[in-house]
Design a protein around this motif. Structure first.
Motif, PDB file in Angstrom:
ATOM      1  N   LEU A 172       7.742  15.347   4.379  1.00 18.18           N
ATOM      2  CA  LEU A 172       8.310  16.702   3.787  1.00 18.18           C
ATOM      3  C   LEU A 172       9.513  16.438   2.861  1.00 18.18           C
ATOM      4  O   LEU A 172       9.994  16.751   1.875  1.00 18.18           O
ATOM      5  CB  LEU A 172       8.099  18.038   4.620  1.00 18.18           C
ATOM      6  CG  LEU A 172       6.794  18.221   5.172  1.00 18.18           C
ATOM      7  CD1 LEU A 172       6.820  19.589   5.670  1.00 18.18           C
ATOM      8  CD2 LEU A 172       5.754  18.206   3.990  1.00 18.18           C
ATOM      9  N   ARG A 173      10.619  15.999   3.686  1.00 16.64           N
ATOM     10  CA  ARG A 173      11.782  15.767   3.334  1.00 16.64           C
ATOM     11  C   ARG A 173      12.394  14.299   3.782  1.00 16.64           C
ATOM     12  O   ARG A 173      13.433  13.954   3.348  1.00 16.64           O
ATOM     13  CB  ARG A 173      12.640  16.577   4.105  1.00 16.64           C
ATOM     14  CG  ARG A 173      12.823  18.036   3.207  1.00 16.64           C
ATOM     15  CD  ARG A 173      13.561  19.330   3.961  1.00 16.64           C
ATOM     16  NE  ARG A 173      13.712  20.483   3.313  1.00 16.64           N
ATOM     17  CZ  ARG A 173      14.338  21.453   3.794  1.00 16.64           C
ATOM     18  NH1 ARG A 173      14.511  21.828   4.980  1.00 16.64           N
ATOM     19  NH2 ARG A 173      14.119  22.538   2.971  1.00 16.64           N
ATOM     20  N   ALA A 174      11.565  13.551   4.300  1.00 13.25           N
ATOM     21  CA  ALA A 174      12.110  12.345   4.992  1.00 13.25           C
ATOM     22  C   ALA A 174      11.754  11.079   3.968  1.00 13.25           C
ATOM     23  O   ALA A 174      12.365   9.780   4.258  1.00 13.25           O
ATOM     24  CB  ALA A 174      11.234  12.029   6.195  1.00 13.25           C
ATOM     25  N   GLY A 175      11.178  11.454   2.909  1.00 16.63           N
ATOM     26  CA  GLY A 175      11.031  10.351   1.873  1.00 16.63           C
ATOM     27  C   GLY A 175       9.640   9.488   2.235  1.00 16.63           C
ATOM     28  O   GLY A 175       9.103   9.466   3.352  1.00 16.63           O
ATOM     29  N   GLY A 176       9.194   8.776   1.342  1.00 15.56           N
ATOM     30  CA  GLY A 176       7.929   7.904   1.476  1.00 15.56           C
ATOM     31  C   GLY A 176       8.253   6.702   2.369  1.00 15.56           C
ATOM     32  O   GLY A 176       9.420   6.250   2.332  1.00 15.56           O
ATOM     33  N   ASN A 177       7.180   6.205   3.212  1.00 13.08           N
ATOM     34  CA  ASN A 177       7.360   4.845   3.695  1.00 13.08           C
ATOM     35  C   ASN A 177       6.559   4.049   3.162  1.00 13.08           C
ATOM     36  O   ASN A 177       6.262   2.907   3.770  1.00 13.08           O
ATOM     37  CB  ASN A 177       7.283   5.264   5.162  1.00 13.08           C
ATOM     38  CG  ASN A 177       5.792   5.687   5.669  1.00 13.08           C
ATOM     39  OD1 ASN A 177       4.997   5.988   4.735  1.00 13.08           O
ATOM     40  ND2 ASN A 177       5.600   5.929   6.975  1.00 13.08           N
ATOM     41  N   SER A 178       5.571   4.286   1.965  1.00 10.41           N
ATOM     42  CA  SER A 178       4.865   3.558   1.534  1.00 10.41           C
ATOM     43  C   SER A 178       4.869   3.262   0.111  1.00 10.41           C
ATOM     44  O   SER A 178       4.461   2.518  -0.485  1.00 10.41           O
ATOM     45  CB  SER A 178       3.330   3.698   1.993  1.00 10.41           C
ATOM     46  OG  SER A 178       2.991   3.700   3.303  1.00 10.41           O
ATOM     47  N   SER A 179       5.475   4.367  -0.522  1.00  7.92           N
ATOM     48  CA  SER A 179       5.818   4.464  -1.728  1.00  7.92           C
ATOM     49  C   SER A 179       7.287   5.212  -1.903  1.00  7.92           C
ATOM     50  O   SER A 179       7.724   5.502  -0.773  1.00  7.92           O
ATOM     51  CB  SER A 179       4.788   5.233  -2.767  1.00  7.92           C
ATOM     52  OG  SER A 179       4.846   6.472  -2.498  1.00  7.92           O
ATOM     53  N   MET A 180       7.834   5.273  -3.096  1.00 12.26           N
ATOM     54  CA  MET A 180       8.801   6.033  -3.365  1.00 12.26           C
ATOM     55  C   MET A 180       8.642   7.549  -2.596  1.00 12.26           C
ATOM     56  O   MET A 180       9.831   8.270  -2.172  1.00 12.26           O
ATOM     57  CB  MET A 180       9.403   6.172  -4.814  1.00 12.26           C
ATOM     58  CG  MET A 180       9.818   4.945  -5.359  1.00 12.26           C
ATOM     59  SD  MET A 180      10.110   5.167  -7.082  1.00 12.26           S
ATOM     60  CE  MET A 180      11.370   6.337  -7.301  1.00 12.26           C
ATOM     61  N   ALA A 181       7.722   8.336  -2.735  1.00 11.05           N
ATOM     62  CA  ALA A 181       7.365   9.411  -2.274  1.00 11.05           C
ATOM     63  C   ALA A 181       6.415   9.669  -1.227  1.00 11.05           C
ATOM     64  O   ALA A 181       6.483  10.913  -0.411  1.00 11.05           O
ATOM     65  CB  ALA A 181       6.879  10.253  -3.555  1.00 11.05           C
ATOM     66  N   ALA A 182       5.666   8.834  -0.889  1.00  7.76           N
ATOM     67  CA  ALA A 182       4.264   9.184  -0.005  1.00  7.76           C
ATOM     68  C   ALA A 182       4.502   8.401   1.362  1.00  7.76           C
ATOM     69  O   ALA A 182       4.616   7.179   1.232  1.00  7.76           O
ATOM     70  CB  ALA A 182       3.176   8.444  -0.713  1.00  7.76           C
ATOM     71  N   GLU A 183       4.070   9.184   2.254  1.00  8.66           N
ATOM     72  CA  GLU A 183       3.772   8.552   3.615  1.00  8.66           C
ATOM     73  C   GLU A 183       2.400   7.945   3.603  1.00  8.66           C
ATOM     74  O   GLU A 183       1.337   8.266   2.920  1.00  8.66           O
ATOM     75  CB  GLU A 183       3.664   9.737   4.704  1.00  8.66           C
ATOM     76  CG  GLU A 183       3.340   9.360   6.108  1.00  8.66           C
ATOM     77  CD  GLU A 183       1.775   9.428   6.427  1.00  8.66           C
ATOM     78  OE1 GLU A 183       1.464   8.716   7.330  1.00  8.66           O
ATOM     79  OE2 GLU A 183       1.188  10.175   5.628  1.00  8.66           O
ATOM     80  N   TYR A 184       2.118   6.818   4.711  1.00  4.04           N
ATOM     81  CA  TYR A 184       1.127   5.954   4.498  1.00  4.04           C
ATOM     82  C   TYR A 184      -0.344   6.783   4.741  1.00  4.04           C
ATOM     83  O   TYR A 184      -1.146   6.429   3.865  1.00  4.04           O
ATOM     84  CB  TYR A 184       1.068   4.820   5.487  1.00  4.04           C
ATOM     85  CG  TYR A 184      -0.001   3.861   5.578  1.00  4.04           C
ATOM     86  CD1 TYR A 184      -0.141   3.005   4.786  1.00  4.04           C
ATOM     87  CD2 TYR A 184      -0.912   3.954   6.229  1.00  4.04           C
ATOM     88  CE1 TYR A 184      -1.076   2.063   4.383  1.00  4.04           C
ATOM     89  CE2 TYR A 184      -2.127   3.191   6.249  1.00  4.04           C
ATOM     90  CZ  TYR A 184      -2.066   2.197   5.458  1.00  4.04           C
ATOM     91  OH  TYR A 184      -3.187   1.504   5.220  1.00  4.04           O
ATOM     92  N   ASN A 185      -0.427   7.622   5.725  1.00  4.07           N
ATOM     93  CA  ASN A 185      -1.968   8.303   5.921  1.00  4.07           C
ATOM     94  C   ASN A 185      -2.350   9.011   4.674  1.00  4.07           C
ATOM     95  O   ASN A 185      -3.553   8.832   4.371  1.00  4.07           O
ATOM     96  CB  ASN A 185      -1.705   8.980   7.170  1.00  4.07           C
ATOM     97  CG  ASN A 185      -1.957   8.018   8.501  1.00  4.07           C
ATOM     98  OD1 ASN A 185      -2.114   7.015   8.331  1.00  4.07           O
ATOM     99  ND2 ASN A 185      -1.652   8.886   9.685  1.00  4.07           N
TER     100      ASN A 185
END
Length: 325
Positions: A172-185
């Motif tokens: 939500l506010r932590a930033g992406g970990n798999s793209s600039m914006a998205a979390e992996y799952n």
């Protein structure tokens, strides 16, 4: 063998099912789930995600076999094991084996026993069918939401048969970990995540990366873990061995474990009701979870989102379970 199982059956009223793509932190979540709810953990479905669904299914059997051999699962426990869908709804499957080792499980030497390999020959079974026999079910999704979304496409009435849905996914506010914006799952199957969040479940508890990152495992916890010597602590240590460097250098978010803790110990969590949507347009924000912080959408909240989790509560409890007095 000795065991640290601490079932609290009066506190836990419902049956549990875990949808998982093991995964080291999935293994931790499953291990702690066994210590807390025991036989009320009635089944598992394997999901594509950290590795292919076939590898996830094999690793699920390896985990459960090892936990049983170490005396860390209930006596005579026979959970139902179900194969999941092999591919995301729309996009091509992502590759993430580098995060969890070449075998998807930290290259641990654990082997699956025959009791946990028979299901590997089964065809995928929709969650709508697998969950039909359970009432007041709490579904814990630790993987991309492919299996649940496909089940909803086959049987939309599944929405009314799940009492509570807990999702580890999104940022939500932590930033992406798999793209600039998205979390992996969510990034691994954005269309599935969007479908599930809009399906109308009675209760969705969303644990995005924001909350686990407020309670990272750090060098202090790792040193304390290394000082313990019992079957449960050794299993935890083995699951974490591939991540030692990460833990020591910057701390490591234990995403799936924290999702389990948030589900069972909600009093440790700062929650906020929010409307959350998932971008499926295919651009830079593909797979991003977008929270309506200011009510711009005009839509009511569809999730109870975890914003943080108290690290002192988490780690005190973690070691209480690993080394009870």
């Amino acid at each position: 063998m000795t065991t640290n199982i601490i079932f609290n059956m009066t506190k836990i009223p419902s049956a549990f099912w875990i949808d998982t793509d093991p995964g080291l932190d999935d293994g931790l979540a499953i291990l702690f789930a066994l210590q807390e709810v025991g036989p009320k953990l009635v089944g598992f479905s394997s999901a594509q995600g950290n590795a292919s669904e076939a590898v996830a299914a094999r690793n699920l059997g390896r985990l459960l076999s090892h936990f049983e051999a170490e005396g860390l699962s209930p006596a005579n426990w026979q959970p139902r094991l179900v194969r999941g869908r092999p591919d995301p709804l729309v996009r091509k499957r992502l590759e993430m084996e580098n995060v969890h080792g070449a075998d998807g499980l930290g290259d641990l030497p654990w082997q699956a026993s025959p009791a946990y390999t028979a299901f590997l020959d089964e065809k995928p079974l929709g969650l709508e069918t697998a969950l039909a026999d359970y009432d007041k079910l709490r579904l814990i999704c630790l993987a991309p939401l492919t299996n649940l979304a496909a089940a909803l496409q086959n049987d939309p009435t599944l929405v009314g048969r799940i009492e509570q849905l807990v999702i580890m996914g999104g940022s939500l506010r932590a930033g992406g970990n798999s793209s600039m914006a998205a979390e992996y799952n969510f990034y691994a199957d954005p269309e599935a995540a969007a479908l599930v969040l809009e399906a109308g479940f009675k209760e969705i508890w969303l644990i995005p990366t924001d909350a686990p990152l407020t309670a990272r495992m750090r060098a202090t916890e790792l040193a304390r873990l290394d000082s313990l010597d019992n079957p449960l602590a050794r299993c935890v240590g083995d699951l974490l061995s591939a991540w030692h460097e990460r833990i020591l250098s910057r701390g490591q978010g234990m995403y799936d474990l924290m999702a389990w803790f948030a589900a069972i110990h909600p009093e440790w969590v700062e929650w906020q009701p929010l409307y959350v949507a998932v971008d499926t347009a295919g651009g830079l924000a593909y797979g991003a979870s977008i929270a309506d912080w200011r009510g711009r959408s005009g839509k009511p909240p569809n999730v109870r989102a975890a914003l943080s989790i108290a690290p002192d509560k988490v780690w005190n409890y973690f070691f209480q379970v690993l080394d009870p007095v």
